[in-house]
Design a protein around this motif. Structure first.
Motif, short mmCIF file in Angstrom:
data_model
loop_
_atom_site.label_atom_id
_atom_site.label_comp_id
_atom_site.label_asym_id
_atom_site.label_seq_id
_atom_site.Cartn_x
_atom_site.Cartn_y
_atom_site.Cartn_z
N LEU A 151 0.67 -1.20 0.14
CA LEU A 151 -0.02 0.11 -0.04
C LEU A 151 1.11 1.29 -0.02
O LEU A 151 0.53 2.20 -0.74
N ARG A 152 1.88 1.11 0.66
CA ARG A 152 2.94 2.54 0.92
C ARG A 152 3.53 2.40 -0.35
O ARG A 152 3.76 3.59 -0.87
N GLN A 153 3.82 1.30 -0.86
CA GLN A 153 4.75 1.30 -2.02
C GLN A 153 3.98 1.50 -3.30
O GLN A 153 4.32 2.42 -4.20
N GLY A 154 2.70 1.62 -3.32
CA GLY A 154 1.73 2.04 -4.39
C GLY A 154 1.68 3.50 -4.33
O GLY A 154 1.24 4.19 -5.65
N ASN A 155 2.04 4.31 -3.39
CA ASN A 155 1.97 5.76 -3.50
C ASN A 155 3.22 6.28 -4.11
O ASN A 155 3.26 7.48 -4.47
N ASN A 160 7.08 10.36 -7.36
CA ASN A 160 7.98 10.48 -8.41
C ASN A 160 7.76 11.44 -9.30
O ASN A 160 8.31 12.21 -9.95
N ILE A 161 6.27 11.79 -9.64
CA ILE A 161 5.68 12.93 -10.39
C ILE A 161 6.03 13.99 -9.93
O ILE A 161 6.59 15.00 -10.58
N GLU A 162 6.12 14.29 -8.62
CA GLU A 162 6.54 15.72 -7.88
C GLU A 162 8.18 15.78 -8.28
O GLU A 162 8.63 16.98 -8.36
#
Length: 249
Positions: A151-155, A160-162
């Motif tokens: 779940l944490r990894q899914g964020n 990365n976008i930022e």
């Protein structure tokens, strides 16, 4: 004319019925006992098969977790170096290639893959009940920790976008490709010492990017300390417990 006399069957004693009932009862009980033992044997065999499969998955997880912990340790150190370099840039002391080299670590997407096929099968089939209570609890706890980590990894893509917003403003993609194409340590060192120009060497922009990198670094550090290392320890403990319970070598 002959007279036929009907023969009379002797009445059975009550003890005869008692023995018939007893024999029938014993036969049914024995059959039930044999069937119960057969099911118990099959369940033990199935549990051992699942235990072997789960052990194989866990050992692969341990290898991947060990690698991921080492990767994060390296990335954290390189990110810290990048942040320190930003503080001394520009000024002529730090070649632009050095910023390209260290800054590239922050832009990568680091993902941990778990082998969960056996655990998912245990849950979906209800076969987790084959294991003793202490093992069931350990397996369930391990599964919950994996799910939380995923779940944490899914964020990660969101973060990365930022990071990418700063990255694309500062670094020239043509130069980055030169770093990405080489796997030779000597060549990488030479590139890192080359004074490649940045697209923007604005001190404020670089500082903002460094702040973003600091946040990512701390997130990776916490993920390693509070999730990856404990999950690895749980996997190692489970392997030992399964080996002890099912006499694996």
């Amino acid at each position: 004319m002959e007279v036929h006399h009907h023969s009379h069957t002797a009445r059975r004693k009550w003890t005869h019925y008692f023995w018939e009932f007893l024999m029938l009862f014993l036969a049914v009980t024995l059959g039930f006992f044999v069937e119960n033992q057969r099911e118990h044997y099959i369940e033990k065999q199935r549990a051992k098969e699942f235990a072997q499969s789960l052990t194989s998955d866990l050992k692969l997880d341990i290898i991947n977790l060990t690698d991921m912990i080492l990767v994060y340790d390296s990335v954290i150190k390189n990110t810290e170096t990048f942040i320190q370099l930003v503080d001394s840039f520009p000024g002529g002391e730090v070649p632009g290639g050095t910023l390209y080299y260290y800054g590239n670590f922050v832009n990568m997407n680091y993902r941990m893959a778990f082998y969960t096929a056996t655990i998912e099968q245990l849950k979906s089939s209800g076969s987790l009940r084959y294991f003793p209570l202490n093992l069931r609890n350990k397996i369930s706890s391990y599964d919950q920790n994996i799910q939380e980590y995923n779940l944490r990894q899914g964020n990660e893509p969101v973060y990365n976008i930022e990071t990418r917003k700063y990255y694309e403003k500062i670094f020239d993609q043509a130069v980055l490709k030169r770093f990405e194409k080489t796997g030779n340590a000597d060549t990488l060192f030479k590139l890192s010492q080359t004074n490649f120009p940045l697209l923007m060497d604005d001190k404020l922009l670089l500082k903002q990017f460094a702040n973003n990198c600091y946040g990512r670094k701390e997130a990776w550090r916490n993920r390693t300390k509070f999730m990856l290392i404990p999950i690895k320890k749980m996997a190692e403990d489970l392997v030992k417990l399964l080996a002890k319970e099912y006499h694996f070598k």
